[in-house]
Design an enzyme around this catalytic site. Structure first.
Site, PDB file in Angstrom:
ATOM      1  N   CYS A  21      51.433  33.024 -14.509  1.00  0.00           N
ATOM      2  CA  CYS A  21      52.323  33.583 -13.488  1.00  0.00           C
ATOM      3  C   CYS A  21      52.146  32.858 -12.177  1.00  0.00           C
ATOM      4  O   CYS A  21      51.881  33.476 -11.145  1.00  0.00           O
ATOM      5  CB  CYS A  21      52.029  35.059 -13.283  1.00  0.00           C
ATOM      6  SG  CYS A  21      52.233  36.011 -14.761  1.00  0.00           S
TER       7      CYS A  21
ATOM      8  N   LYS B  26      53.824  31.873  -7.135  1.00  0.00           N
ATOM      9  CA  LYS B  26      53.787  31.301  -5.800  1.00  0.00           C
ATOM     10  C   LYS B  26      52.604  30.373  -5.646  1.00  0.00           C
ATOM     11  O   LYS B  26      51.547  30.584  -6.222  1.00  0.00           O
ATOM     12  CB  LYS B  26      53.755  32.389  -4.731  1.00  0.00           C
ATOM     13  CG  LYS B  26      52.761  33.483  -4.973  1.00  0.00           C
ATOM     14  CD  LYS B  26      52.827  34.503  -3.857  1.00  0.00           C
ATOM     15  CE  LYS B  26      51.770  35.561  -4.057  1.00  0.00           C
ATOM     16  NZ  LYS B  26      51.796  36.572  -3.038  1.00  0.00           N
TER      17      LYS B  26
ATOM     18  N   ASP C  37      65.619  33.800  -2.774  1.00  0.00           N
ATOM     19  CA  ASP C  37      64.437  34.424  -3.341  1.00  0.00           C
ATOM     20  C   ASP C  37      64.604  34.460  -4.848  1.00  0.00           C
ATOM     21  O   ASP C  37      65.660  34.836  -5.338  1.00  0.00           O
ATOM     22  CB  ASP C  37      64.288  35.858  -2.808  1.00  0.00           C
ATOM     23  CG  ASP C  37      62.843  36.190  -2.515  1.00  0.00           C
ATOM     24  OD1 ASP C  37      61.976  35.771  -3.309  1.00  0.00           O
ATOM     25  OD2 ASP C  37      62.579  36.856  -1.501  1.00  0.00           O
TER      26      ASP C  37
END
Lengths: 269, 342
Positions: free
Chosen positions: B13, B16, B64
């Site tokens: 994951c 970011k 986003d």
């Protein structure tokens, strides 16, 4: 000691695995959890503190950390009593506000956290559960990410403190005292709410990050919590310690200068 | 439909980049001359820019996208879109157009992609905007989001630093989505909490924004990845501090229990590291509540600093609209701590 391998696992999995393992332990026992990032170290330490269990952590390699949680010796042990432990922890917390009160042997820190008293003075290295919550390592480039979070970037921590250690003695006058003070100083760093971003060793200071130093455990604890430990390569060479470095990594004058210039504050004991 | 989308597993994951890595790259980027019409976005590292095109119109540009945190592709599409649209509302704007951002494995069932984009499109329409296309990439894992364009009057852009001592803080959604989905991934979340969180994450901040327009709002931000305290910390500065009433915080029912069960996230701990030195917790604020206040929110609510005389009226209107809004604190004259949680 029971070991759980949680390498490659994303939070909350390492904590969930540790929690389940702890539930099955009756003590006395130690649980070691292996994880691959500092945030997982902090989250495991946070759980241990909430459960009132002593916890120690160290960095074994890049992306490889060990967190050891101890289950008390027996149910009648005074530290297994939550109220006793709570007050002990409060004492430890208070003591952190006045680092000088943590005595030279570091025994107040360990005792306060209910860590094995056998560890006692010589290795006051437990990353206190309470202290572990206060790490200031937000600037850590943790590459893992949470799917729960939508934002793309967390700004660097506001504080960027560099601790500069240029001698193995703290202060001047009596070197024997100076050595004791320095050991106590480094232990105290591990107990602070907000840890320094970097600890820099140069000149005589490099003895402290090398074989034979009594501060190695504390420095490894700091490193596991996200503080960068760097030692001057020229200095290691000068003292013939190049092969003896035990914690952190070698650096050069360019990086030392850059780190000091970029630091928002520099602490020089 | 469980497991329709493979949940990100292991360390995969990497939604970011770490802040350290990112800032090392960002600080070396060249910068052109400052354009006076660029009102927000030149110096900051925001994921939004505001550009003035005339005396009465500024354009808000934002994007986003992220990987799924829920199995149902339709709901995931709704959440991702609601989250992306929120940036426009946090600036006080009106949604105009949106473009899809899609990463999808070619060999995966295309129905899944259809459902994701259906969920997203419905939210854009609900926001009063138009989906005008987008861009898709064959990728190893699913990611979805929007690039959104909105408009706002240049004099009425909500800043996040305009709050004044005496202002009242109003939060429009419950906290605890991060904790709830963290618990959900390990099978420990109860159904009610999950459905609470999902309905919160798919509720547009549109009506909250429109209602707030009638009142003297001095500052506004949306509560997302930095958590409640992280975003509140962006509102306080040298001239204003904040007090938080922890017993007034609206909470997803099971969230505090999940914190007590240590189901907090990595991002939550990063948030704690980032802002804790600016926050003082009173003795009565327990561990679970602290974790809740650091909990990263996906598609969270708006946090307003509003003139004290307007607070009750605005709150009543928000609640009449069905939002779980609450007065959660106030801004004060600068104090010893930037934020005090009572």
């Amino acid at each position: 000691m029971i070991t759980i391998n949680a390498m490659g696992e994303v939070c909350p999995i390492p904590v969930v695995k540790a929690r389940k393992a702890l539930e099955s332990l009756v003590g006395p026992e130690e649980l070691e959890v292996l994880v691959d990032n500092e945030i997982a170290v902090q989250n495991l330490s946070k759980m241990a503190e909430q459960k009132g269990l002593p916890v120690q952590s160290k960095k074994l390699a890049d992306d490889w950390f060990s967190v050891v949680i101890s289950v008390p010796v027996d149910p009648d042990d005074k530290f297994a009593n939550p109220s006793v432990l709570a007050s002990a922890m409060t004492a430890a917390k208070l003591s952190r506000s006045a680092a000088a009160e943590i005595n030279a042997s570091g025994s107040m820190g360990t005792g306060g956290m209910g860590a094995g008293s056998a560890e006692g003075g010589s290795k006051g290295s437990g990353i206190a559960g309470a202290g572990s919550m206060g790490t200031g390592s937000a600037g850590t480039p943790g590459a893992d990410a949470s799917a729960a979070s939508a934002d793309t970037c967390i700004p660097e921590a506001r504080k960027n403190t560099a601790v500069v250690i240029s001698s193995r003695y703290m202060g001047s006058g009596d070197d024997q005292l100076g050595a004791v003070l320095m050991k106590s100083f480094i232990f105290s760093l591990t107990q602070l709410e907000v840890l320094p971003k970097t600890v820099i060793f140069y000149n005589g200071g490099v003895h402290l990050s090398c074989e034979g130093s009594e501060s190695l455990q504390d420095l490894k604890s700091l490193e596991a919590m996200g503080t960068e430990i760097i030692s001057c390569g020229t200095c290691l060479n000068h003292y013939g310690l190049t092969e003896k470095l035990q914690v952190g990594r070698v650096t050069n004058m360019y990086e030392i200068a850059e780190t000091m210039l970029k630091a928002s504050s520099i602490v020089k004991p | 439909m469980p497991e329709e989308i493979k949940f990100c597993t292991g360390g995969g994951c990497t939604a970011k980049l770490g802040p350290g890595i990112l800032s090392r790259v960002l600080e070396k980027l060249p910068k052109g001359p400052a354009d006076p019409r660029l009102l927000i976005g030149y110096d900051s590292r925001d994921d939004a820019a505001v550009y003035k095109i005339s005396d009465d119109t500024a354009v808000i540009q934002t994007l986003d996208f992220f990987p799924p945190m829920i199995e149902d592709p339709y709901v995931f599409g709704q959440v991702a879109a609601t989250n992306a649209l929120s940036d426009i509302y946090a600036m006080g704007g009106t949604v105009r157009t949106a473009l899809n951002i899609v990463c999808f494995p070619q060999q995966m069932d295309l129905d899944i992609l259809g459902k994701i984009m259906q969920g997203g499109s419905e939210k854009v329409i609900e926001a009063g905007g138009t989906v005008c296309g987008g861009h898709s990439i064959n990728d190893t894992s699913v990611k979805y989001g929007l690039s959104v364009m909105g408009t706002v009057h240049p004099d009425r852009i909500y800043s996040n630093i305009g709050g004044r001592p005496g202002d009242v803080l109003i939060l429009t959604k419950k906290l605890g989505t991060g904790l709830t989905f963290s618990a959900h991934t390990v099978g420990e979340a109860d159904e009610k909490s999950v459905s609470d969180a999902l309905s919160s994450m798919t509720t547009l901040n549109r009506s909250a924004c429109e209602i707030s327009r009638k009142y003297r709002v001095h500052a506004c931000t949306d509560v997302t990845g930095f958590g409640f305290l992280g975003h509140l910390a962006e509102m306080v500065h040298a001239n204003v501090s904040a007090v938080v009433f922890s017993d007034k915080i609206p909470v997803i029912s099971g969230a505090l229990g999940y914190a007590d069960a240590f189901l907090y996230t990595a991002a939550g701990q990063r948030n704690r590291n980032h802002v804790q030195e600016r926050v003082h917790f009173a003795e009565n604020v327990n561990f679970a509540m602290q974790e809740l206040l650091f909990d990263p929110q996906t598609s969270g609510g708006l946090l307003f600093a509003v003139h004290a005389e307007d607070a009750e009226g605005m709150l009543a209107e928000l609640r009449a609209d069905g939002l779980p809004a609450a007065i959660v604190g106030e801004l004060t004259a600068p104090g010893k701590n930037d934020i005090i949680v009572e």
